[in-house]
Motif scaffolding. Structure first.
Motif, PDB file in Angstrom:
ATOM      1  N   PHE A  13       0.954  -1.103   0.020  1.00 23.77           N
ATOM      2  CA  PHE A  13       0.043   0.171   0.056  1.00 23.77           C
ATOM      3  C   PHE A  13       0.851   1.331   0.052  1.00 23.77           C
ATOM      4  O   PHE A  13       0.559   2.201  -0.811  1.00 23.77           O
ATOM      5  CB  PHE A  13      -0.991   0.197   1.455  1.00 23.77           C
ATOM      6  CG  PHE A  13      -2.156  -0.732   1.120  1.00 23.77           C
ATOM      7  CD1 PHE A  13      -2.987  -0.653  -0.155  1.00 23.77           C
ATOM      8  CD2 PHE A  13      -2.528  -1.886   1.919  1.00 23.77           C
ATOM      9  CE1 PHE A  13      -4.226  -1.478  -0.253  1.00 23.77           C
ATOM     10  CE2 PHE A  13      -3.577  -2.497   1.784  1.00 23.77           C
ATOM     11  CZ  PHE A  13      -4.356  -2.479   0.508  1.00 23.77           C
ATOM     12  N   ILE A  49      -5.620   6.998  -1.029  1.00 18.49           N
ATOM     13  CA  ILE A  49      -6.373   6.162  -0.540  1.00 18.49           C
ATOM     14  C   ILE A  49      -5.260   4.969  -0.185  1.00 18.49           C
ATOM     15  O   ILE A  49      -5.597   4.126   0.852  1.00 18.49           O
ATOM     16  CB  ILE A  49      -7.331   5.554  -1.648  1.00 18.49           C
ATOM     17  CG1 ILE A  49      -8.452   6.504  -1.850  1.00 18.49           C
ATOM     18  CG2 ILE A  49      -7.860   4.249  -1.422  1.00 18.49           C
ATOM     19  CD1 ILE A  49      -9.444   6.094  -2.986  1.00 18.49           C
ATOM     20  N   ASN A  50      -4.364   4.654  -0.870  1.00 19.77           N
ATOM     21  CA  ASN A  50      -3.332   3.548  -0.518  1.00 19.77           C
ATOM     22  C   ASN A  50      -2.573   3.956   0.751  1.00 19.77           C
ATOM     23  O   ASN A  50      -2.529   3.086   1.635  1.00 19.77           O
ATOM     24  CB  ASN A  50      -2.252   3.411  -1.798  1.00 19.77           C
ATOM     25  CG  ASN A  50      -2.693   2.611  -2.862  1.00 19.77           C
ATOM     26  OD1 ASN A  50      -2.487   1.456  -2.745  1.00 19.77           O
ATOM     27  ND2 ASN A  50      -3.506   3.142  -3.773  1.00 19.77           N
ATOM     28  N   LEU A  53      -5.084   3.302   3.414  1.00 21.29           N
ATOM     29  CA  LEU A  53      -5.264   2.014   3.919  1.00 21.29           C
ATOM     30  C   LEU A  53      -3.855   1.360   4.648  1.00 21.29           C
ATOM     31  O   LEU A  53      -4.104   0.315   5.604  1.00 21.29           O
ATOM     32  CB  LEU A  53      -5.551   1.139   2.497  1.00 21.29           C
ATOM     33  CG  LEU A  53      -6.778   1.362   2.046  1.00 21.29           C
ATOM     34  CD1 LEU A  53      -7.103   0.760   0.520  1.00 21.29           C
ATOM     35  CD2 LEU A  53      -8.156   0.954   2.778  1.00 21.29           C
ATOM     36  N   LEU A  56      -4.281   2.504   8.236  1.00 29.58           N
ATOM     37  CA  LEU A  56      -5.276   1.980   8.970  1.00 29.58           C
ATOM     38  C   LEU A  56      -5.047   0.385   9.376  1.00 29.58           C
ATOM     39  O   LEU A  56      -5.151   0.191  10.541  1.00 29.58           O
ATOM     40  CB  LEU A  56      -6.520   1.951   8.300  1.00 29.58           C
ATOM     41  CG  LEU A  56      -7.324   3.178   8.137  1.00 29.58           C
ATOM     42  CD1 LEU A  56      -8.451   3.035   7.238  1.00 29.58           C
ATOM     43  CD2 LEU A  56      -7.513   3.812   9.218  1.00 29.58           C
ATOM     44  N   LEU A  57      -4.101  -0.214   8.467  1.00 31.06           N
ATOM     45  CA  LEU A  57      -3.743  -1.698   8.719  1.00 31.06           C
ATOM     46  C   LEU A  57      -2.774  -1.487   9.779  1.00 31.06           C
ATOM     47  O   LEU A  57      -2.705  -2.386  10.583  1.00 31.06           O
ATOM     48  CB  LEU A  57      -3.301  -2.022   7.333  1.00 31.06           C
ATOM     49  CG  LEU A  57      -3.051  -3.573   7.348  1.00 31.06           C
ATOM     50  CD1 LEU A  57      -4.076  -4.431   7.681  1.00 31.06           C
ATOM     51  CD2 LEU A  57      -2.390  -4.097   5.811  1.00 31.06           C
TER      52      LEU A  57
END
Length: 93
Positions: A13, A49-50, A53, A56-57
């Motif tokens: 990501f 967005i990447n 993400l 968040l991960l």
């Protein structure tokens, strides 16, 4: 710390977002999953967005102070880059 599949996904990501974000911040067209000749705005959003993400991960799987420090530094650099690119932008933005 042992390597696991989530480390690979996080790396994907963050590294996949970088060329899209750079092209978008520079105001250039670049290939994205949304089209072969995507606009700068699309690439900027795809890059972000990447990054989100990946962030968040990391926060979900490893919310340690070391990772939080990494994320803070990462987002500061992303913000500095985004705001600093305004005088290098192309005509596509």
């Amino acid at each position: 710390m042992s390597l696991s599949i989530w480390h690979i996904v996080v790396g994907f990501f963050f590294s996949n977002g970088m060329p899209h974000f750079i092209a978008g911040a520079a105001g250039k067209r670049f290939r994205s999953p949304l089209g072969a000749n995507s606009s700068a705005r699309v690439n900027l959003i795809w890059g972000l967005i990447n990054f989100v993400l990946g962030t968040l991960l990391v926060l979900w799987k490893s919310p340690t102070p070391e990772w939080q420090s990494f994320l803070l530094a990462y987002w500061v650099v992303v913000a500095m880059f985004a705001f600093g690119m305004s005088h290098f932008k192309g005509d596509d933005f």
